[in-house]
Scaffold this motif. Sequence first.
Motif, PDB file in Angstrom:
ATOM      1  N   ASN A  92       1.131   6.900 -10.860  1.00  0.00           N
ATOM      2  CA  ASN A  92       2.436   6.908 -11.531  1.00  0.00           C
ATOM      3  C   ASN A  92       3.365   7.938 -10.892  1.00  0.00           C
ATOM      4  O   ASN A  92       4.568   7.685 -10.715  1.00  0.00           O
ATOM      5  CB  ASN A  92       2.259   7.216 -13.015  1.00  0.00           C
ATOM      6  N   HIS A  93       2.796   9.095 -10.518  1.00  0.00           N
ATOM      7  CA  HIS A  93       3.622  10.150  -9.921  1.00  0.00           C
ATOM      8  C   HIS A  93       4.207   9.705  -8.582  1.00  0.00           C
ATOM      9  O   HIS A  93       5.364  10.019  -8.276  1.00  0.00           O
ATOM     10  CB  HIS A  93       2.784  11.409  -9.726  1.00  0.00           C
ATOM     11  N   PHE A  94       3.427   8.964  -7.794  1.00  0.00           N
ATOM     12  CA  PHE A  94       3.876   8.553  -6.469  1.00  0.00           C
ATOM     13  C   PHE A  94       4.338   7.088  -6.428  1.00  0.00           C
ATOM     14  O   PHE A  94       4.511   6.525  -5.346  1.00  0.00           O
ATOM     15  CB  PHE A  94       2.758   8.772  -5.442  1.00  0.00           C
ATOM     16  N   GLU A  95       4.533   6.498  -7.611  1.00  0.00           N
ATOM     17  CA  GLU A  95       5.041   5.131  -7.738  1.00  0.00           C
ATOM     18  C   GLU A  95       4.175   4.130  -6.968  1.00  0.00           C
ATOM     19  O   GLU A  95       4.662   3.281  -6.218  1.00  0.00           O
ATOM     20  CB  GLU A  95       6.496   5.064  -7.271  1.00  0.00           C
ATOM     21  N   ARG A 120      -8.349   6.580 -15.280  1.00  0.00           N
ATOM     22  CA  ARG A 120      -7.318   7.276 -16.066  1.00  0.00           C
ATOM     23  C   ARG A 120      -6.676   8.393 -15.250  1.00  0.00           C
ATOM     24  O   ARG A 120      -5.444   8.551 -15.252  1.00  0.00           O
ATOM     25  CB  ARG A 120      -7.923   7.831 -17.355  1.00  0.00           C
ATOM     26  N   ASN A 121      -7.499   9.164 -14.546  1.00  0.00           N
ATOM     27  CA  ASN A 121      -6.965  10.244 -13.713  1.00  0.00           C
ATOM     28  C   ASN A 121      -6.155   9.684 -12.551  1.00  0.00           C
ATOM     29  O   ASN A 121      -5.072  10.185 -12.220  1.00  0.00           O
ATOM     30  CB  ASN A 121      -8.103  11.115 -13.173  1.00  0.00           C
ATOM     31  N   THR A 122      -6.693   8.647 -11.909  1.00  0.00           N
ATOM     32  CA  THR A 122      -6.009   8.071 -10.750  1.00  0.00           C
ATOM     33  C   THR A 122      -4.708   7.396 -11.164  1.00  0.00           C
ATOM     34  O   THR A 122      -3.743   7.372 -10.392  1.00  0.00           O
ATOM     35  CB  THR A 122      -6.931   7.080 -10.030  1.00  0.00           C
ATOM     36  N   LEU A 165      -2.613   4.004  -0.096  1.00  0.00           N
ATOM     37  CA  LEU A 165      -2.866   3.545  -1.458  1.00  0.00           C
ATOM     38  C   LEU A 165      -1.897   2.438  -1.872  1.00  0.00           C
ATOM     39  O   LEU A 165      -2.261   1.516  -2.611  1.00  0.00           O
ATOM     40  CB  LEU A 165      -2.778   4.722  -2.434  1.00  0.00           C
ATOM     41  N   LYS A 166      -0.676   2.514  -1.387  1.00  0.00           N
ATOM     42  CA  LYS A 166       0.300   1.467  -1.701  1.00  0.00           C
ATOM     43  C   LYS A 166      -0.039   0.162  -0.984  1.00  0.00           C
ATOM     44  O   LYS A 166       0.155  -0.933  -1.543  1.00  0.00           O
ATOM     45  CB  LYS A 166       1.710   1.926  -1.309  1.00  0.00           C
ATOM     46  N   ASP A 167      -0.536   0.247   0.241  1.00  0.00           N
ATOM     47  CA  ASP A 167      -0.803  -0.950   1.044  1.00  0.00           C
ATOM     48  C   ASP A 167      -2.139  -1.618   0.716  1.00  0.00           C
ATOM     49  O   ASP A 167      -2.341  -2.798   1.039  1.00  0.00           O
ATOM     50  CB  ASP A 167      -0.783  -0.594   2.538  1.00  0.00           C
ATOM     51  N   ALA A 168      -3.057  -0.893   0.094  1.00  0.00           N
ATOM     52  CA  ALA A 168      -4.373  -1.452  -0.200  1.00  0.00           C
ATOM     53  C   ALA A 168      -4.269  -2.582  -1.219  1.00  0.00           C
ATOM     54  O   ALA A 168      -3.334  -2.635  -2.029  1.00  0.00           O
ATOM     55  CB  ALA A 168      -5.301  -0.358  -0.724  1.00  0.00           C
TER      56      ALA A 168
END
Length: 294
Positions: free
Chosen positions: A56-59, A49-51, A37-40
Amino acid sequence: MKIQKSFKEQSETGTLYVVPTPIGNLEDMTFRAVKTLKDADVIGAEDTRNTKKLCNHFEIITPLVSYHEHNKHTKGPHLVDRLLNGDDIAIVSDAGMPGISDPGTDLVQRSIEEDIPVVVLPGANAALPALAGSGLSTEEFYFCGFLPRKKKERALVLKRLESIQATLVFYESPHRLKDMLAHLQEHFGSRKATLARELSKRFEEYVRGSLEELAAWANEGELRGEFCVLLEGAEEGEHKEEYWWAHLSLIDHVVHYMEKEGLKNKQAIKQTALDRKLPKRDVYQAYHVDGESN
């Protein structure tokens, strides 16, 4: 026939990543899922909103775009264009594996048609943990997902499932569970079943017993949380006399009697209703509304 190359060897397009997310416990998020998710270049989310809370939790600061069942026909082509232009896109649902009773299948199919590599990450899912903890047979299982909401359509589906010998796995919401259990009991009698709710969460619970016992339990109080409903399969030979038409739709069943057996319209409808133990008017309506419109 299509053979997908390793995504590491593919450089002409981007890659579509199908990323499962926790169904209730954030600790079930994998290191690989967070990195993906970070690299995409962008995340296609069922509900941004949910995502956003998950990100935010995993920065995770990757941009989000809305992609769900109601906008897939407009957003899907746009995301495919981005993939063809080299962007890597990750898709997520609100919880669990995208494409399994959640949005995602359509975008996967569009990507395959365009020879865009699709990479599916393993991860959180409700059906398999529920099956493993159900106490029912795990040698074979049949994933049914959510049953149709309309009573007539639901009855047709349940009738088709009666002869399947594999363990049946359903999803159901709390406000429809009582009606569902009543319909299951009507079609399957006193078969063993298991309810699994709030999987991976603080109040995770399994309720095991006969369909009659589970229906009584559901009527005792307020129901909360999403449910997996697992039902033992048919015994060998059960409903064996119905096997010949099990693969036919309701309309094809009527047509079979007309074309293969030479029955008149009304006779074919009457015999189909007898075979399926359905009201004749339901078969008549389905044939004349849906059958003649095709």
